[in-house]
Design an enzyme around this catalytic site. Structure first.
Site, PDB file in Angstrom:
ATOM      1  N   PHE A  90       0.973  -1.273  -0.284  1.00 33.85           N
ATOM      2  CA  PHE A  90      -0.103  -0.113   0.303  1.00 33.85           C
ATOM      3  C   PHE A  90       1.396   1.119  -0.254  1.00 33.85           C
ATOM      4  CE2 PHE A  90      -2.106   3.589   2.695  1.00 33.85           C
ATOM      5  CZ  PHE A  90      -2.954   3.591   1.872  1.00 33.85           C
ATOM      6  N   ARG A 142       8.436  -9.566   7.652  1.00 37.96           N
ATOM      7  CA  ARG A 142       8.410  -8.657   8.137  1.00 37.96           C
ATOM      8  C   ARG A 142       7.478  -7.577   7.618  1.00 37.96           C
ATOM      9  NH1 ARG A 142      10.186 -11.759  12.008  1.00 37.96           N
ATOM     10  NH2 ARG A 142      12.297 -11.674  12.006  1.00 37.96           N
ATOM     11  N   ARG A 189      -8.721  12.246  17.241  1.00 42.69           N
ATOM     12  CA  ARG A 189      -7.711  11.308  16.533  1.00 42.69           C
ATOM     13  C   ARG A 189      -8.771   9.956  15.935  1.00 42.69           C
ATOM     14  NH1 ARG A 189      -3.403  13.469  14.503  1.00 42.69           N
ATOM     15  NH2 ARG A 189      -1.508  14.595  16.678  1.00 42.69           N
ATOM     16  N   ALA A 249       2.512  18.973  17.143  1.00 44.71           N
ATOM     17  CA  ALA A 249       3.797  18.086  16.143  1.00 44.71           C
ATOM     18  C   ALA A 249       3.021  17.930  15.325  1.00 44.71           C
ATOM     19  CB  ALA A 249       3.725  16.645  17.107  1.00 44.71           C
ATOM     20  N   GLU A 276       5.557  23.783  12.935  1.00 44.67           N
ATOM     21  CA  GLU A 276       4.470  22.987  13.702  1.00 44.67           C
ATOM     22  C   GLU A 276       4.191  23.579  14.346  1.00 44.67           C
ATOM     23  OE1 GLU A 276       2.032  20.542  12.511  1.00 44.67           O
ATOM     24  OE2 GLU A 276       3.118  19.981  10.802  1.00 44.67           O
ATOM     25  N   PRO A 291       9.985   0.874  16.680  1.00 41.43           N
ATOM     26  CA  PRO A 291      10.966   0.098  16.020  1.00 41.43           C
ATOM     27  C   PRO A 291      10.808  -1.749  15.505  1.00 41.43           C
ATOM     28  CG  PRO A 291      11.978   0.154  17.878  1.00 41.43           C
ATOM     29  CD  PRO A 291      10.216   0.730  18.233  1.00 41.43           C
ATOM     30  N   GLY A 292       9.369  -2.301  15.567  1.00 44.73           N
ATOM     31  CA  GLY A 292       8.418  -3.311  15.443  1.00 44.73           C
ATOM     32  C   GLY A 292       8.545  -3.391  14.051  1.00 44.73           C
ATOM     33  N   GLU A 352      -6.372  23.029   6.677  1.00 53.79           N
ATOM     34  CA  GLU A 352      -7.200  23.120   6.560  1.00 53.79           C
ATOM     35  C   GLU A 352      -8.616  21.383   6.898  1.00 53.79           C
ATOM     36  OE1 GLU A 352      -7.788  21.362   2.061  1.00 53.79           O
ATOM     37  OE2 GLU A 352      -7.416  23.207   1.680  1.00 53.79           O
TER      38      GLU A 352
END
Length: 190
Positions: free
Chosen positions: A17, A39, A65, A77, A93, A115-116, A139
């Site tokens: 993707f 992985r 979120r 952020a 930001e 990091p996995g 926006e």
């Protein structure tokens, strides 16, 4: 850098993707013992986050979120644009999300979020010499700015309103900085 005996050799990569923010690929790797495994890897352009303290209050952004299914209080952020300098992105930001600009900005640390399975790295900055101004969010960003006291941030953490790693790390930096200042002040009095 690190323990080479643990290295995995990438045999092949299959793109799955390609999105606006992330991409997903499946890597086939050779393990240190010679066997193979797969992985699932999320590729991310990286991000910046900013610790900004105004009059002993931490600047937070309250924003919905979708991945969490609720609003989350976070430090300012955002993701890096292609080829963007992280320091300049941090300045951008901070201004876009809070309206504040800073006279001084310092890299505190860069860290990987998960990091996995992801290569996302966040560059955490401390913004100082802050000046208020006008916000200019993207926006598709709907957010509110909160200037939270130390005690309020502790309460937000205990209530679960703050639960993301970058904001927790920012709070613990602030906590350590306050403890160091108290220690210096106590030593100066003696």
């Amino acid at each position: 850098m690190g323990n080479e005996r643990l290295d995995e050799k990438t045999i092949s990569t299959e793109p799955i993707f390609e999105g606006k923010v992330i991409s997903l690929q499946i890597d086939t790797v050779e393990l240190p013992n010679g066997s193979q495994a797969t992985r699932e890897i999320i590729k991310h352009p990286g991000a910046v986050a900013v610790v900004a303290i105004v009059k002993d209050r931490l600047l937070l952004v309250d924003q919905y979120r979708q991945a969490m299914g609720r609003p989350e209080l976070e430090i300012p952020a955002g993701k890096l644009e292609k080829g963007e300098d992280p320091l300049e992105a941090a300045r951008r930001e901070l201004q876009e999300e809070t309206g504040y600009t800073c006279g001084k900005i310092t890299l505190l640390h860069s860290f990987y979020t998960s990091p996995g399975f992801a290569d996302e790295i966040i560059h955490l900055y401390l913004a100082e010499e802050l000046t208020a101004g006008a916000m200019s969010p993207d926006e598709d960003e709907f957010l509110e700015i909160i200037e939270a006291t130390y005690d309020e941030v502790q309460r937000y953490i205990s209530e679960g309103r703050i639960s993301d790693a970058k904001t927790l790390l920012a709070f613990y930096y602030w906590q350590l900085k306050r403890l160091q200042e108290q220690s210096r002040n106590a030593a100066a009095v003696e």
